[in-house]
Design a protein around this motif. Structure first.
Motif, mmCIF file in Angstrom:
data_model
loop_
_atom_site.group_PDB
_atom_site.id
_atom_site.type_symbol
_atom_site.label_atom_id
_atom_site.label_comp_id
_atom_site.label_asym_id
_atom_site.label_seq_id
_atom_site.Cartn_x
_atom_site.Cartn_y
_atom_site.Cartn_z
ATOM 1 N N ALA A 128 -6.458 2.066 -33.408
ATOM 2 C CA ALA A 128 -5.417 1.140 -32.957
ATOM 3 C C ALA A 128 -6.030 -0.085 -32.286
ATOM 4 O O ALA A 128 -7.211 -0.114 -32.005
ATOM 5 C CB ALA A 128 -4.496 1.839 -31.984
ATOM 6 N N VAL A 129 -5.200 -1.051 -32.039
ATOM 7 C CA VAL A 129 -5.719 -2.269 -31.424
ATOM 8 C C VAL A 129 -5.934 -2.028 -29.939
ATOM 9 O O VAL A 129 -5.151 -1.355 -29.292
ATOM 10 C CB VAL A 129 -4.713 -3.424 -31.605
ATOM 11 N N ASN A 130 -7.004 -2.563 -29.435
ATOM 12 C CA ASN A 130 -7.319 -2.431 -28.012
ATOM 13 C C ASN A 130 -6.122 -2.853 -27.171
ATOM 14 O O ASN A 130 -5.645 -3.973 -27.266
ATOM 15 C CB ASN A 130 -8.526 -3.323 -27.706
ATOM 16 N N PRO A 131 -5.619 -1.937 -26.341
ATOM 17 C CA PRO A 131 -4.430 -2.216 -25.528
ATOM 18 C C PRO A 131 -4.580 -3.425 -24.613
ATOM 19 O O PRO A 131 -3.603 -4.133 -24.361
ATOM 20 C CB PRO A 131 -4.213 -0.931 -24.734
ATOM 21 N N ASN A 132 -5.787 -3.659 -24.148
ATOM 22 C CA ASN A 132 -5.978 -4.830 -23.288
ATOM 23 C C ASN A 132 -5.760 -6.112 -24.093
ATOM 24 O O ASN A 132 -5.193 -7.081 -23.584
ATOM 25 C CB ASN A 132 -7.379 -4.843 -22.687
ATOM 26 N N TYR A 133 -6.220 -6.100 -25.319
ATOM 27 C CA TYR A 133 -6.018 -7.266 -26.171
ATOM 28 C C TYR A 133 -4.528 -7.492 -26.388
ATOM 29 O O TYR A 133 -4.048 -8.620 -26.369
ATOM 30 C CB TYR A 133 -6.699 -7.074 -27.528
ATOM 31 N N GLN A 134 -3.805 -6.426 -26.588
ATOM 32 C CA GLN A 134 -2.365 -6.550 -26.816
ATOM 33 C C GLN A 134 -1.678 -7.202 -25.639
ATOM 34 O O GLN A 134 -0.842 -8.091 -25.803
ATOM 35 C CB GLN A 134 -1.744 -5.161 -27.038
ATOM 36 N N ARG A 135 -2.045 -6.778 -24.454
ATOM 37 C CA ARG A 135 -1.409 -7.336 -23.250
ATOM 38 C C ARG A 135 -1.757 -8.801 -23.102
ATOM 39 O O ARG A 135 -0.950 -9.613 -22.669
ATOM 40 C CB ARG A 135 -1.869 -6.540 -22.038
ATOM 41 N N ILE A 136 -2.990 -9.128 -23.467
ATOM 42 C CA ILE A 136 -3.416 -10.528 -23.372
ATOM 43 C C ILE A 136 -2.637 -11.374 -24.376
ATOM 44 O O ILE A 136 -2.115 -12.431 -24.020
ATOM 45 C CB ILE A 136 -4.935 -10.629 -23.635
ATOM 46 N N TRP A 137 -2.510 -10.906 -25.591
ATOM 47 C CA TRP A 137 -1.775 -11.670 -26.610
ATOM 48 C C TRP A 137 -0.325 -11.852 -26.178
ATOM 49 O O TRP A 137 0.255 -12.919 -26.325
ATOM 50 C CB TRP A 137 -1.807 -10.943 -27.958
ATOM 51 N N GLN A 138 0.223 -10.796 -25.634
ATOM 52 C CA GLN A 138 1.616 -10.846 -25.199
ATOM 53 C C GLN A 138 1.796 -11.870 -24.086
ATOM 54 O O GLN A 138 2.769 -12.625 -24.070
ATOM 55 C CB GLN A 138 2.007 -9.455 -24.698
ATOM 56 N N THR A 139 0.843 -11.902 -23.191
ATOM 57 C CA THR A 139 0.929 -12.855 -22.089
ATOM 58 C C THR A 139 0.806 -14.283 -22.600
ATOM 59 O O THR A 139 1.528 -15.175 -22.157
ATOM 60 C CB THR A 139 -0.191 -12.589 -21.066
ATOM 61 N N VAL A 140 -0.080 -14.489 -23.549
ATOM 62 C CA VAL A 140 -0.257 -15.826 -24.111
ATOM 63 C C VAL A 140 1.022 -16.288 -24.824
ATOM 64 O O VAL A 140 1.352 -17.472 -24.808
ATOM 65 C CB VAL A 140 -1.454 -15.838 -25.094
ATOM 66 N N GLN A 141 1.724 -15.351 -25.390
ATOM 67 C CA GLN A 141 2.968 -15.715 -26.077
ATOM 68 C C GLN A 141 4.007 -16.258 -25.113
ATOM 69 O O GLN A 141 4.945 -16.943 -25.518
ATOM 70 C CB GLN A 141 3.548 -14.492 -26.810
#
Length: 124
Positions: free
Chosen positions: A8-21
């Motif tokens: 799966a995708v690194n959860p930290n990356y997901q949170r970062i992408w979400q924040t950037v959105q």
DNA sequence: ACCTTGACGGTTC
DNA sequence: GGAACCGCCAAGG
């Protein structure tokens, strides 16, 4: 039950992408700022890594405006002569963000979210 | 487990 | 403002 399918995708990356959105149109944010908002204080460099892996097709049905992230000195973090630099600058200027000699006035364009905005856009 | 890599940040001169 | 330096630390090999 099958163990570990795909890492799966690194959860930290997901949170970062979400924040950037959550960065609004015509605004920018710093790497460190995104790290803090994503609950990863002090990990600005991780934000850089995560942005380098942003899915071209977006994340969860929404594009990730990676180009709205610049460094704490108000500059684009790519070599001036690089293709990436030109692309980021152009995308920002398309949003009315003023870029002069690799310099953006944070005073005018930095995203300063208020509490309500954060609670609404970030669900954690 | 060790080593290198980063789209960084702050301090100082 | 800008360049040099150093601290930081998860990720990935």
């Amino acid at each position: 039950m099958l163990k570990s399918q795909k890492p799966a995708v690194n959860p930290n990356y997901q949170r970062i992408w979400q924040t950037v959105q959550a960065i609004p149109y015509s605004k920018v944010a710093c790497y460190g700022q995104i790290a803090d908002l994503a609950g990863l204080p002090g990990k600005a460099r991780l934000v850089g890594k995560a942005l380098g892996k942003v899915p071209e097709e977006g994340w969860q049905g929404q594009q990730v405006p990676w180009y709205r992230v610049i460094n704490s000195q108000g500059k684009i973090s790519f070599p001036l002569e690089s293709e990436f630099f030109a692309r980021q600058r152009d995308l920002l200027q398309d949003e009315q963000v003023v870029v002069i000699g690799n310099r953006i006035k944070l005073k005018n364009f930095q995203w300063l979210p208020d509490l309500a905005e954060l609670l609404f856009k970030l669900d954690y």
